[in-house]
Design a protein around this motif. Structure first.
Motif, PDB file in Angstrom:
ATOM      1  N   GLY A 182       0.819  -1.209   0.000  1.00  0.00           N
ATOM      2  CA  GLY A 182       0.000   0.000   0.000  1.00  0.00           C
ATOM      3  C   GLY A 182       0.849   1.254   0.000  1.00  0.00           C
ATOM      4  N   THR A 183       1.936   1.230   0.772  1.00  0.00           N
ATOM      5  CA  THR A 183       2.850   2.377   0.814  1.00  0.00           C
ATOM      6  C   THR A 183       3.491   2.620  -0.547  1.00  0.00           C
ATOM      7  OG1 THR A 183       3.342   1.962   3.149  1.00  0.00           O
ATOM      8  CG2 THR A 183       4.888   3.348   1.935  1.00  0.00           C
ATOM      9  N   PRO A 215      16.493  -6.150  -1.556  1.00  0.00           N
ATOM     10  CA  PRO A 215      16.202  -5.373  -0.350  1.00  0.00           C
ATOM     11  C   PRO A 215      15.314  -6.147   0.612  1.00  0.00           C
ATOM     12  CG  PRO A 215      14.979  -4.535  -2.236  1.00  0.00           C
ATOM     13  CD  PRO A 215      15.961  -5.518  -2.777  1.00  0.00           C
ATOM     14  N   ARG A 216      15.578  -5.969   1.899  1.00  0.00           N
ATOM     15  CA  ARG A 216      14.764  -6.623   2.907  1.00  0.00           C
ATOM     16  C   ARG A 216      14.653  -5.711   4.129  1.00  0.00           C
ATOM     17  NH1 ARG A 216      18.347 -11.831   4.227  1.00  0.00           N
ATOM     18  NH2 ARG A 216      18.313 -11.864   1.942  1.00  0.00           N
ATOM     19  N   PRO A 217      13.501  -5.704   4.793  1.00  0.00           N
ATOM     20  CA  PRO A 217      13.326  -4.829   5.960  1.00  0.00           C
ATOM     21  C   PRO A 217      14.159  -5.309   7.135  1.00  0.00           C
ATOM     22  CG  PRO A 217      11.431  -6.258   5.675  1.00  0.00           C
ATOM     23  CD  PRO A 217      12.292  -6.471   4.476  1.00  0.00           C
ATOM     24  N   THR A 226       5.193   0.440  11.430  1.00  0.00           N
ATOM     25  CA  THR A 226       5.831   1.717  11.089  1.00  0.00           C
ATOM     26  C   THR A 226       7.062   1.504  10.227  1.00  0.00           C
ATOM     27  OG1 THR A 226       5.075   2.671  13.181  1.00  0.00           O
ATOM     28  CG2 THR A 226       6.829   3.839  12.017  1.00  0.00           C
ATOM     29  N   SER A 227       7.840   0.474  10.556  1.00  0.00           N
ATOM     30  CA  SER A 227       9.052   0.198   9.778  1.00  0.00           C
ATOM     31  C   SER A 227       8.702  -0.255   8.367  1.00  0.00           C
ATOM     32  CB  SER A 227       9.909  -0.865  10.472  1.00  0.00           C
ATOM     33  OG  SER A 227       9.262  -2.125  10.453  1.00  0.00           O
ATOM     34  N   GLY A 283       8.782   0.834   2.736  1.00  0.00           N
ATOM     35  CA  GLY A 283       8.091   1.039   1.465  1.00  0.00           C
ATOM     36  C   GLY A 283       8.480   2.351   0.818  1.00  0.00           C
ATOM     37  N   ILE A 284       8.570   3.406   1.628  1.00  0.00           N
ATOM     38  CA  ILE A 284       8.976   4.717   1.108  1.00  0.00           C
ATOM     39  C   ILE A 284      10.424   4.670   0.639  1.00  0.00           C
ATOM     40  CG2 ILE A 284       9.391   7.130   1.709  1.00  0.00           C
ATOM     41  CD1 ILE A 284       7.030   6.918   3.650  1.00  0.00           C
ATOM     42  N   THR A 285      11.284   4.020   1.420  1.00  0.00           N
ATOM     43  CA  THR A 285      12.709   3.953   1.081  1.00  0.00           C
ATOM     44  C   THR A 285      12.934   3.215  -0.240  1.00  0.00           C
ATOM     45  OG1 THR A 285      13.310   3.950   3.422  1.00  0.00           O
ATOM     46  CG2 THR A 285      14.981   3.199   1.867  1.00  0.00           C
TER      47      THR A 285
END
Length: 219
Positions: free
Chosen positions: A46-47, A107-109, A115-116, A121-123
């Motif tokens: 969604g982000t 990429p991985r969180p 919140t992260s 998502g923004i990053t």
């Protein structure tokens, strides 16, 4: 608004589904997460969708204002020639883009809170938006076609939905099939890591051809 234009924009949206970042993050979450994977994945997707949609709206409004301000310039063949040059440039560059890179980490969180996931998502969107060639091409096609806001707004929303559709399909399959999806997801992750360069090369080639095709008739 012609069906030909919709077809080209739809084709560009399908190209954008090949984004290794979004698919890679989705596969990682489905493989590694044991709890609340659905909510975290939906927040991430969604982000990404909202970010790209916002960028698209801003670009459409900005380009539309620019075209209106210098409309006399664009009444000749300038735009078509610029589009043609960009298309040819992308087509040629696609043959020189490195395709056989070594396997790279997707990429991985680092954290798994809601919140992260928004921040991640923004990053990833900020990193990927600079190389979102099909998206920018679609926005260019809609702008030069002089579509009204009520025409391009739903197209832009549909484009972003298509862009995140493959991760949604993977999630549904993961829910329905459970452990049976584990090995296919692991194989998919390996392929994404190995073939990211090849996917970008093909995207550049196809977008270049679409831009050339769209500009030829106006030269």
């Amino acid at each position: 608004m012609s069906f030909e234009l919709l077809g080209m924009i739809g084709g560009l949206a399908l190209l954008d589904t090949l984004s290794p970042a979004t698919l890679g993050v989705t596969v990682y979450l489905l493989i590694s997460e044991k709890e609340r994977v659905g909510s975290r994945l939906m927040i991430y997707l969604g982000t990404v969708a909202v970010f790209y949609f916002s960028v698209g709206v801003a670009l459409m409004l900005g380009l539309d204002a620019l075209l209106s301000a210098v409309s006399s310039i664009f009444q000749n063949r300038t735009v078509s020639w610029v589009t043609m040059i960009i298309g040819v440039g992308l087509f040629i560059a696609s043959f020189y883009y490195p395709k056989n890179k070594k396997e790279s980490d997707l990429p991985r969180p680092k954290s798994r809170t809601n919140t992260s996931m928004v921040a991640f998502g923004i990053t990833t969107s900020l990193i990927e938006v600079g190389t979102a060639i099909p998206y920018f091409a679609a926005i260019g096609l809609m702008t030069t076609s002089n579509l009204a806001v009520y025409q391009w707004l739903p197209i832009l929303a549909g484009y972003n939905f298509i862009m995140v559709l493959p991760p949604l399909i993977l999630f549904v399959l993961h829910v329905l099939l459970g452990r049976l999806m584990q090995k296919p997801l692991e194989r998919l992750r390996t392929k994404l890591a190995k073939n990211a360069g090849s996917a970008v090369s093909w995207i550049m080639c196809i977008v270049g051809l679409i831009l050339v095709y769209n500009s030829v008739d106006n030269l």
